[in-house]
Write an enzyme that holds these catalytic residues in place. Structure first.
Site, mmCIF file in Angstrom:
data_model
loop_
_atom_site.group_PDB
_atom_site.id
_atom_site.type_symbol
_atom_site.label_atom_id
_atom_site.label_comp_id
_atom_site.label_asym_id
_atom_site.label_seq_id
_atom_site.Cartn_x
_atom_site.Cartn_y
_atom_site.Cartn_z
ATOM 1 C CD GLU A 1 -46.211 54.419 5.173
ATOM 2 O OE1 GLU A 1 -46.473 53.858 6.246
ATOM 3 O OE2 GLU A 1 -45.049 54.498 4.716
ATOM 4 C CG HIS B 1 -43.200 50.239 2.931
ATOM 5 N ND1 HIS B 1 -42.171 49.385 2.644
ATOM 6 C CD2 HIS B 1 -43.183 50.374 4.280
ATOM 7 C CE1 HIS B 1 -41.554 49.029 3.750
ATOM 8 N NE2 HIS B 1 -42.148 49.606 4.755
ATOM 9 C CG HIS C 1 -39.603 48.941 10.260
ATOM 10 N ND1 HIS C 1 -40.263 47.763 10.501
ATOM 11 C CD2 HIS C 1 -40.171 49.468 9.137
ATOM 12 C CE1 HIS C 1 -41.191 47.576 9.567
ATOM 13 N NE2 HIS C 1 -41.139 48.596 8.725
ATOM 14 C CG HIS D 1 -22.096 54.939 9.187
ATOM 15 N ND1 HIS D 1 -22.406 53.601 9.281
ATOM 16 C CD2 HIS D 1 -22.270 55.263 7.877
ATOM 17 C CE1 HIS D 1 -22.756 53.132 8.092
ATOM 18 N NE2 HIS D 1 -22.672 54.127 7.217
ATOM 19 C CG HIS E 1 -24.799 52.703 1.416
ATOM 20 N ND1 HIS E 1 -23.554 52.282 1.009
ATOM 21 C CD2 HIS E 1 -24.678 52.958 2.748
ATOM 22 C CE1 HIS E 1 -22.714 52.287 2.032
ATOM 23 N NE2 HIS E 1 -23.379 52.691 3.102
#
Length: 376
Positions: free
Chosen positions: A113, A116, A179, A290, A348
């Site tokens: 975290e 990031h 986000h 999706h 992806h």
């Protein structure tokens, strides 16, 4: 917001981000001297490309943070238990990990975290530098309009706010999806910013302006962004695992689905918005929408690529688009049939970011009065 966010370590985190930003700066300096870049516009473009590369890394690492359940590895923002790194928060992390060893707070997840956040701070520092430099050098011949990096700076501030709310609202699905889309928007903005500074090819630029493919390319970009939003919604809600086979889902072509619950936007992670847990039917609805949208987007991409191939000036773009369509198809299928492996999920996300880059690069053509990379 002041009650939710601990601003004490903000300066320290920003300083770490500034150190991260030094790496692409050094790369630009070394590359520029090696290639003999001359003139402010050439340096400005090189720094924009370096920032774009770091932003792509940030998008993929953000997906890694989400997919490893590290989004709450540090439950406050912008630091970790009021410290600028997990080192200072070691005892508090130990306590949380002892209470729930497989929970959201562990030393590994805390570092993921915070890395990031350091990367995000580095991107923010670079964009702020680009904005200041653009205004300072705005009168130089061939310089980029300072409004480009200013718009990108507004974006990075908004993206930082989304990052804060992602933590303080405990991975609220709508915020997490926003986000992700914000990260992809940053890729698009920086791509456009670099693209307008490319050396123009009058033949290609003129052919594109006369081409009927422009509207189709824009439509494909819009469709792709909608599909990316759906993909973010699938990932945020862990709906990939609702179907484990292709083309069937749960042994049926049209399984039981609850669209109202699945696409109720204002609800907490794992909830249905009415105080209960989201049902399998709700997750299945998310997954199937999706999946069906993916068919539409893939067909649109293939059709656009065929049109580009037939126009002789755009065959490289056609090959790139076909390659990205194939990559997204294979990684998407791998997510389903292999049980959502981390490598396929990251691939992806990378494919989505590269698709934004490729389509924006196609849509935004160099300006009519290009600069020479070696002109002063």
């Amino acid at each position: 917001m002041g009650g939710w966010i601990d601003w004490n370590p903000a300066l320290e985190v920003a300083l770490v981000g500034a150190l991260v930003a030094l790496l692409p700066l050094l790369w630009v300096l070394v590359k520029g001297r090696r290639e003999g870049l001359q003139g402010w516009p050439a340096w400005q473009r090189a720094l924009t490309l370096a920032t774009l590369f770091l932003t792509l890394d940030l998008v993929v690492f953000g997906a890694f943070t989400r997919l490893t359940d590290s989004g709450l590895g540090c439950p406050d923002w912008p630091g970790c238990y009021g410290h600028h790194s997990p080192v200072g928060a070691r005892s508090l992390i130990d306590q949380a990990q002892a209470l729930l060893p497989s929970g959201p707070i562990t030393h590994g997840k805390a570092w993921i975290e915070m890395i990031h956040r350091y990367l995000a701070s580095g991107v923010g520092a670079l964009i702020a530098g680009l904005m200041v430099a653009a205004w300072w050098g705005r009168r130089r011949i061939g310089s980029l309009s300072p409004w480009w990096p200013t718009l990108t700076f507004v974006w990075v501030c908004a993206q930082g706010a989304f990052g804060a709310f992602t933590v303080t609202l405990k991975l609220y699905p709508l915020v997490v999806t926003g986000h992700l889309l914000g990260g992809l928007l940053g890729v698009g903005l920086l791509t456009a910013q670099a693209r307008v500074m490319d050396a123009a090819n009058p033949t290609r630029t003129g052919a594109w302006r006369r081409s009927s493919l422009r509207a189709w390319a824009l439509a494909v970009l819009v469709l792709a962004v909608v599909q990316m939003a759906l993909g973010g919604w699938v990932s945020t809600n862990s709906a990939v695992l609702a179907c484990s086979e292709v083309p069937l889902c749960q042994g049926q072509w049209w399984p039981a689905m609850d669209f109202e619950t699945g696409f109720r936007l204002l609800r907490p992670l794992g909830g249905d918005g009415l105080g209960a847990q989201i049902t399998l039917a709700g997750l299945t609805a998310i997954h199937m929408v999706h999946r069906l949208a993916a068919v539409v987007v893939l067909l649109a991409m293939v059709a656009l690529a065929w049109g580009l191939w037939r126009a002789r000036h755009w065959r490289r773009e056609a090959v790139g688009l076909w390659a990205l369509a194939t990559w997204q198809l294979l990684t998407g299928l791998s997510n389903v049939v292999l049980g959502w492996p981390l490598v396929a999920a990251l691939g992806h996300t990378l494919g989505a970011a590269l698709l934004v880059w490729w389509l924006v690069r196609l849509l935004v053509q160099p300006r009519a009065a290009p600069f020479s990379p070696r002109s002063s």
